[in-house]
Scaffold this active site. Sequence first.
Site, mmCIF file in Angstrom:
data_model
loop_
_atom_site.group_PDB
_atom_site.id
_atom_site.type_symbol
_atom_site.label_atom_id
_atom_site.label_comp_id
_atom_site.label_asym_id
_atom_site.label_seq_id
_atom_site.Cartn_x
_atom_site.Cartn_y
_atom_site.Cartn_z
ATOM 1 N N LYS A 111 38.955 19.753 53.151
ATOM 2 C CA LYS A 111 39.296 19.368 51.775
ATOM 3 C C LYS A 111 40.801 19.193 51.609
ATOM 4 O O LYS A 111 41.239 18.337 50.845
ATOM 5 C CB LYS A 111 38.739 20.387 50.770
ATOM 6 C CG LYS A 111 37.207 20.309 50.665
ATOM 7 C CD LYS A 111 36.660 21.138 49.527
ATOM 8 C CE LYS A 111 35.148 20.934 49.387
ATOM 9 N NZ LYS A 111 34.545 21.772 48.374
ATOM 10 N N LYS A 192 28.412 15.862 55.955
ATOM 11 C CA LYS A 192 27.376 16.388 55.059
ATOM 12 C C LYS A 192 27.370 15.618 53.737
ATOM 13 O O LYS A 192 28.401 15.097 53.302
ATOM 14 C CB LYS A 192 27.570 17.893 54.815
ATOM 15 C CG LYS A 192 28.703 18.246 53.905
ATOM 16 C CD LYS A 192 28.534 19.654 53.344
ATOM 17 C CE LYS A 192 29.588 19.880 52.261
ATOM 18 N NZ LYS A 192 29.327 20.983 51.372
ATOM 19 N N LYS A 195 29.228 16.501 46.927
ATOM 20 C CA LYS A 195 29.579 16.050 45.572
ATOM 21 C C LYS A 195 30.959 15.419 45.551
ATOM 22 O O LYS A 195 31.210 14.477 44.837
ATOM 23 C CB LYS A 195 29.636 17.241 44.616
ATOM 24 C CG LYS A 195 28.329 17.826 44.250
ATOM 25 C CD LYS A 195 28.546 18.901 43.186
ATOM 26 C CE LYS A 195 27.950 20.222 43.614
ATOM 27 N NZ LYS A 195 28.877 21.138 44.233
HETATM 28 N N1 AQP Z 1 24.623 18.614 52.361
HETATM 29 C C1 AQP Z 1 24.115 19.813 52.111
HETATM 30 N N2 AQP Z 1 22.995 20.240 52.750
HETATM 31 C C2 AQP Z 1 22.461 21.454 52.505
HETATM 32 N N3 AQP Z 1 22.995 22.327 51.624
HETATM 33 C C3 AQP Z 1 24.104 21.944 50.968
HETATM 34 N N4 AQP Z 1 24.872 22.543 50.045
HETATM 35 C C4 AQP Z 1 25.891 21.730 49.695
HETATM 36 N N5 AQP Z 1 25.819 20.588 50.367
HETATM 37 C C5 AQP Z 1 24.733 20.683 51.186
HETATM 38 C C6 AQP Z 1 24.609 23.873 49.510
HETATM 39 O O1 AQP Z 1 24.611 23.776 48.103
HETATM 40 C C7 AQP Z 1 25.112 24.996 47.571
HETATM 41 C C8 AQP Z 1 26.124 24.704 46.524
HETATM 42 O O2 AQP Z 1 27.253 24.115 47.073
HETATM 43 P P1 AQP Z 1 28.591 24.133 46.250
HETATM 44 O O3 AQP Z 1 28.394 23.454 44.971
HETATM 45 O O4 AQP Z 1 29.109 25.506 46.148
HETATM 46 O O5 AQP Z 1 29.616 23.373 47.081
HETATM 47 P P2 AQP Z 1 29.621 22.801 48.498
HETATM 48 O O6 AQP Z 1 28.903 23.633 49.487
HETATM 49 O O7 AQP Z 1 31.026 22.515 48.849
HETATM 50 O O8 AQP Z 1 28.739 21.520 48.218
HETATM 51 P P3 AQP Z 1 29.159 20.089 47.852
HETATM 52 O O9 AQP Z 1 28.020 19.451 47.201
HETATM 53 O O10 AQP Z 1 29.705 19.413 49.053
HETATM 54 O O11 AQP Z 1 30.254 20.264 46.757
HETATM 55 P P4 AQP Z 1 31.766 19.884 46.772
HETATM 56 O O12 AQP Z 1 31.804 18.497 47.276
HETATM 57 O O13 AQP Z 1 32.164 20.032 45.347
HETATM 58 O O14 AQP Z 1 32.447 20.832 47.680
HETATM 59 C C9 AQP Z 1 25.640 25.820 48.729
HETATM 60 O O15 AQP Z 1 24.688 26.807 49.064
HETATM 61 C C10 AQP Z 1 25.756 24.820 49.826
HETATM 62 O O16 AQP Z 1 25.594 25.417 51.093
#
Ligand code: AQP
Length: 326
Positions: A111, A192, A195
């Site tokens: 990030k 992956k 968001k």
């Molecule tokens: N691609 C994914 N596959 C499986 N699990 C996923 N999680 C996120 N992306 C995947 C799981 O969703 C939960 C919430 O995630 P988060 O909102 O805390 O942030 P993150 O893990 O960083 O997910 P994002 O969607 O990629 O958000 P941003 O882009 O904002 O950082 C967690 O349990 C995560 O493992």
Amino acid sequence: MTRVFSGIQPSGDLHLGNYLGALRRFVDDQHEHDSVFCIVDLHALTLPHDAAALPGKTLEAAAMYLAAGLDPEVCTLFVQSQVHEHAELAWLMECNAAYGELSRMTQFKDKSARGEFVSAGLFTYPALMAADILLYDTDRVPVGDDQRQHLEFARDVAERFNSRFGPTFVVPEAAIPTVAARVMDLQNPTNKMSKSVSSPQGTVLMLDAPKDIEKKIKRAVTDTDNEVRFDIEAKPGVSNLLGVLSAATGEPPEKLAERYDQYGPLKADTAAAVIELLRPVQERYAELIADEAELRRILAAGADKAQAIASVTMARARSAVGLLPR
Ligand code: AQP
């Protein structure tokens, strides 16, 4: 009873990875364990964000949790910033985390490489996440595979704190799913689904219309040899589709692969399965998001329940490190 805690950031529109890796599993957990689920809005401040949009995104995340099947009478559902102990314990975590271990976090490296402004909050994000978990004497944390390293960090800090100041925290275990633990971007299947990385065609949003889900999955990047095989290293795109289909149908991906000798039918079946999986969630979401007052009421009651637990742990941690009580 085992205590489960997990959270999701209101940092954008929730996607299929959030659902399969996390949200869907919370719904099962709430009936088997003492479950606490959080919308981690303080984490959403670690990257540049739209302040005017954040309250709406937080309520949308709450509606999505409920639409997925969480019952606020059964589990505790709340917003992180409404329980001030999270920010307070995070400071104690930061003071017991090593700069070197935080520097090794791959999510920080990814990030921070993307943005022009890299906040100190992005760097100490895992310390806040450790505080979130440890405040609830959590035994088990259902998360996707991308959070494995942060969970390991939370365990290390808890153990270090306990050995420095005496037994204070429960050391949590990660619960990572066996399928769809890391749903990949449909256009870049070695990244992956996320968001915050903008790949609109590679990300299936929870609220995507069926025709958009179909279009995105049918256009998913695969490879040219047209052989359907579950092999994440050699065939990331095809394996991602098989993983999603497996998560939707409950059948192992290797077994599903035997059924297809071309990509087209695999994509069509995966799209149909995802549409059916999300349809009831989308229908409930439409009703829930229309009643903002009720969402706010549920979250306020959840914050009271959460704080009753968090305040006890916080008092224990304050006393352990020698902070003078008021
Ligand atoms: N691609 C994914 N596959 C499986 N699990 C996923 N999680 C996120 N992306 C995947 C799981 O969703 C939960 C919430 O995630 P988060 O909102 O805390 O942030 P993150 O893990 O960083 O997910 P994002 O969607 O990629 O958000 P941003 O882009 O904002 O950082 C967690 O349990 C995560 O493992």
